[in-house]
Design a protein around this motif. Structure first.
Motif, PDB file in Angstrom:
ATOM      1  N   THR A 248       0.809  -1.214   0.000  1.00 43.64           N
ATOM      2  CA  THR A 248       0.000   0.000   0.000  1.00 43.64           C
ATOM      3  C   THR A 248       0.846   1.270   0.000  1.00 43.64           C
ATOM      4  O   THR A 248       0.309   2.371  -0.205  1.00 43.64           O
ATOM      5  CB  THR A 248      -0.943   0.009   1.216  1.00 43.64           C
ATOM      6  N   GLY A 249       2.132   1.138   0.233  1.00 40.68           N
ATOM      7  CA  GLY A 249       3.087   2.224   0.036  1.00 40.68           C
ATOM      8  C   GLY A 249       2.762   3.565   0.668  1.00 40.68           C
ATOM      9  O   GLY A 249       3.099   4.606   0.101  1.00 40.68           O
ATOM     10  N   GLY A 250       2.100   3.580   1.808  1.00 41.67           N
ATOM     11  CA  GLY A 250       1.792   4.848   2.471  1.00 41.67           C
ATOM     12  C   GLY A 250       0.324   5.233   2.413  1.00 41.67           C
ATOM     13  O   GLY A 250      -0.090   6.194   3.069  1.00 41.67           O
ATOM     14  N   ALA A 251      -0.458   4.476   1.646  1.00 38.18           N
ATOM     15  CA  ALA A 251      -1.863   4.858   1.452  1.00 38.18           C
ATOM     16  C   ALA A 251      -2.690   4.686   2.734  1.00 38.18           C
ATOM     17  O   ALA A 251      -3.602   5.468   3.000  1.00 38.18           O
ATOM     18  CB  ALA A 251      -2.481   4.052   0.314  1.00 38.18           C
TER      19      ALA A 251
ATOM     20  N   LEU B 293      -1.618   4.958   5.953  1.00 40.44           N
ATOM     21  CA  LEU B 293      -1.295   6.055   6.871  1.00 40.44           C
ATOM     22  C   LEU B 293      -1.781   7.382   6.315  1.00 40.44           C
ATOM     23  O   LEU B 293      -2.246   8.255   7.061  1.00 40.44           O
ATOM     24  CB  LEU B 293       0.216   6.092   7.128  1.00 40.44           C
ATOM     25  N   SER B 294      -1.705   7.541   5.007  1.00 40.97           N
ATOM     26  CA  SER B 294      -2.170   8.773   4.380  1.00 40.97           C
ATOM     27  C   SER B 294      -3.675   8.958   4.609  1.00 40.97           C
ATOM     28  O   SER B 294      -4.141  10.062   4.885  1.00 40.97           O
ATOM     29  CB  SER B 294      -1.864   8.741   2.881  1.00 40.97           C
TER      30      SER B 294
ATOM     31  N   GLY C  89       1.811  12.869   5.664  1.00 39.12           N
ATOM     32  CA  GLY C  89       1.388  11.607   6.272  1.00 39.12           C
ATOM     33  C   GLY C  89       1.377  10.382   5.370  1.00 39.12           C
ATOM     34  O   GLY C  89       0.532   9.507   5.530  1.00 39.12           O
ATOM     35  N   GLY C  90       2.257  10.298   4.395  1.00 36.84           N
ATOM     36  CA  GLY C  90       2.319   9.102   3.550  1.00 36.84           C
ATOM     37  C   GLY C  90       1.840   9.349   2.132  1.00 36.84           C
ATOM     38  O   GLY C  90       1.983   8.489   1.264  1.00 36.84           O
TER      39      GLY C  90
ATOM     40  N   SER D  62       2.922   7.333  -1.193  1.00 36.99           N
ATOM     41  CA  SER D  62       1.793   6.618  -1.779  1.00 36.99           C
ATOM     42  C   SER D  62       1.636   6.963  -3.259  1.00 36.99           C
ATOM     43  O   SER D  62       1.363   6.102  -4.093  1.00 36.99           O
ATOM     44  CB  SER D  62       0.522   6.977  -1.001  1.00 36.99           C
TER      45      SER D  62
ATOM     46  N   THR E 278       4.223   5.130  -5.304  1.00 34.44           N
ATOM     47  CA  THR E 278       4.087   3.676  -5.376  1.00 34.44           C
ATOM     48  C   THR E 278       2.751   3.256  -5.974  1.00 34.44           C
ATOM     49  O   THR E 278       2.452   2.070  -6.037  1.00 34.44           O
ATOM     50  CB  THR E 278       4.201   3.045  -3.961  1.00 34.44           C
TER      51      THR E 278
ATOM     52  N   ARG F   6      -1.934  19.516   1.737  1.00 32.44           N
ATOM     53  CA  ARG F   6      -1.221  18.237   1.638  1.00 32.44           C
ATOM     54  C   ARG F   6      -0.931  17.915   0.176  1.00 32.44           C
ATOM     55  O   ARG F   6       0.168  17.488  -0.177  1.00 32.44           O
ATOM     56  CB  ARG F   6      -2.076  17.118   2.249  1.00 32.44           C
TER      57      ARG F   6
END
Lengths: 426, 426
Positions: free
Chosen positions: A281-284, A286-287, B282-283, B287, B290, B395
């Motif tokens: 999920t590469g940060g999705a 937490l985002s 925040g990611g 995201s 990726t 953001r």
């Protein structure tokens, strides 16, 4: 009661702007039991606008017009309609004062024609614009109703929600109040949910029940017309009870709150913090959790470890786990959850690993996802998912299902097909 | 040449689906110089569909219909038009074979009425459906043209791009070919860009030049009608040269590639890796990088450090930096970039820190953002931004401007208002 929606704006005919107002208005009118058989879009052209209105008058009782209330030359709706219906334009003082105040408080000089936005038809009922300057209005003439709304969706939508619907219910439908409630569900498709509550949807005319899909989450809107708010809520309560009997397991909240918002509220209420180690999920994930307010109180940080090397070196997932089970495994997902939880001193750690696709990773086919959860002194566990071949859909589904797992853990709800692992910490 | 767009589908009138086809078709037709004055939407009702067609026939030469080509009872478009225009429906063998093959290769049994999707009007020109089963078509009768297209945008859009446009150019506009090129820009608003190239846009009828905004990025589409592809490209080259003279600094790529895609390509070409330490975003930055293929080759991982404590404990930003300059400072942004770069062994480290809003953080007002860049042996630097008060917009702008900074660094382009810091590593 029948209505027709006329959108006005050359930018729509050039395709510069997608018309979301017609769909929004249709949903809102359907909830009131008002039927819509035509959407029509014309440009900023008085002749074609009048033609469209004439045609609508032959078909419906309520004509809803959106666009063309602004201060520029292109904004023809009010002038055109005033001419056509032979009504006077008068100054709406409340709006005029608002425009003057707005320009006093900003660095801009007020253009003279800005006052055009404060003009309304004599004998019309003004509709307040909470998010912009141009006032809307509702006019009744020869038993036909004309609603004039601003074009920008962020002005039109609150005007409809807060003023137009009440206006329609009270003055056109002769009902007292309109009460509505949105229930939100996750874990089944729109078609599955619609089928399960089909009998309720079909047999209801008041309250009405409508099902919508929205990016993986399903919303059910119940709308009641009633003598007063209490009566409306009672009618809605009954329908809600029937729906909950059929779908208790999939319901997660009310109103505008998405799954991520519900999790944030739950974490805030319980003073819990969360973190994650994300791979596919590469940060999705937490985002999503930080995309709104109050993220600081529930989240100190998190980690994206895409490569096996960094899962080991940065996150400290053991080489043994990686070599023995692979990075796409329940063991790795659980260790990612536990190690991220320790690293960020959080109450809940979430590990997301899998094959986003479209190509396979070693023996694992695309869509294979493991989500691990480590929560305080509870036994950590992992759940296996298989989504499909579309990369970004897999990422989104992984994020949403991770949120749903957190919700179930916090609510102590049953979770199927989990893989337990490690010591029972109790 | 004038056209009218008729959308067919009760789901549109109920507001279950937003009509994106009308805007898409309008843009495509405008690029061909075809004018559109009306969008009309009707439900799955033959009588109202025929009324809409009759009306359009009085106004235009080309009627584009979308929706209602599927295999169910609701799909009325073909049958209704065949009756109205008095033409026969015949089997399109290519489509029939495709439908049979599709069902052979899947576990589904072929429903009998699936063949309905293979029916076309006698004497019509079929339009291939590359992404679905229902064939489209173009019919000319009494000098009037009727295009029938499927409703789902993921079927309609490729059909228009790959077949309908060519059909219109060759058979209706009597031109040979249509060539188009999309240029992408970042760093100015749609209005600013449009104003700068206004003379070019206004003075052109072939090629046409159209400007669109898309989530912070601006696209300019140049479309030429020409005798052959070479001639078309030559005409486009000239316009492109003129535009590039005016906007050299804002151009970042061609076609569908967004800023994140361009960065990924550049990193891949140069065999470089990237990482980030994100605070306010925040990611979202990681995201974005990726969200598509080939992320593994340019990114091993990254970090979200929301709290000051974790910026220090996990990322190892020094307490001195945090206490002396604060977490929203150029010094902290640079240290986040450098420390994340070291932690993930990357060539480029990006640090994103700021006040997303809507409330202030200490003395810093919402929208204050610092982005730090650490790139190999170059001197690290930070750039200051001030965006505004809307949290999610801040953001998004932070993510996009970080991508743009990376692009400029990789291209050795000038960057204004940077704050340098630390040792020159050279």
């Amino acid at each position: 009661m029948k209505a027709e929606i006329i959108s006005i704006g050359t930018e729509l005919l050039l395709g510069h702007v997608v018309n979301t107002n017609s769909a929004f208005l249709s949903r809102e009118l359907a909830a009131l039991g008002v039927e819509v058989y035509h959407h029509v879009t014309v440009g900023d052209n008085p002749e074609r606008l009048v033609d469209a209105i004439k045609q609508a008058e032959q078909r419906v009782d309520l004509i809803v017009l959106s666009g063309g209330l602004g201060p520029t030359e292109d904004d023809i709706t009010k002038k055109t309609l005033a001419n056509y219906l032979d009504v006077d334009l008068i100054l709406h003082e409340e709006t005029e004062n608002k425009i003057i105040t707005y320009h006093k408080n900003s660095d801009f000089n007020m253009p003279e024609n800005n006052q055009l936005q404060a003009l309304i038809f004599a004998d019309s009922r003004p509709l307040t614009n909470d998010t912009g300057l141009a006032v809307g209005m509702m006019l009744t003439q020869n038993n036909r109703h004309y609603a004039l709304l601003p074009g920008p969706p962020d002005e039109l939508e609150p005007m409809v929600e807060n003023y137009l619907k009440e206006e329609i219910v009270k003055h056109i439908l002769d009902e007292q109040v309109l009460v509505s409630r949105v229930m939100r569900f996750f874990g089944l498709t729109e078609a599955q949910l619609a089928e399960k509550i089909q009998d309720i949807v079909v047999n209801q005319s008041n309250p009405t029940v409508a099902v919508y899909a929205n990016d993986g989450e399903i919303t059910v809107r119940i709308t009641a017309k009633a003598e007063n708010e209490e009566q409306g809520n009672e009618a809605i309560d009954e329908i809600e009870k029937d729906i909950m009997e059929i779908l208790p397991d999939y319901f997660f909240g009310y109103g505008d709150k998405r799954l991520a918002d519900v999790i944030k509220d739950m974490l805030n209420e319980r003073s819990l913090t969360i973190t994650a180690a994300e791979s596919l999920t590469g940060g999705a994930f937490l985002s999503d959790l930080t995309s709104d307010l109050s993220a600081g109180s529930i989240l100190e940080g998190g980690l994206i470890t895409y490569s096996a090397d960094k899962k080991n070196k940065v996150l400290k997932v053991t080489k043994e786990t990686i070599n023995k089970f692979g990075v796409v495994s329940p063991e790795c997902a659980i260790e990612m959850a536990e190690k991220s939880r320790a690293m960020f001193d959080a109450d809940i750690g979430v590990g997301l690993t899998g094959v986003a696709g479209p190509s396979s990773l070693k023996d694992q086919i695309p869509g294979t996802v493991y989500i691990g959860i480590a929560y305080k002194d509870k036994q950590s566990f992992s759940k296996h998912f298989h989504f499909g071949y579309k990369r970004n859909r897999n990422r989104r589904l992984a994020v949403q299902n991770a949120l749903e797992l957190v919700r179930r853990v916090l609510k102590d709800m049953p979770i199927e097909n989990t893989i337990f692992y490690g010591e029972d910490k109790k």
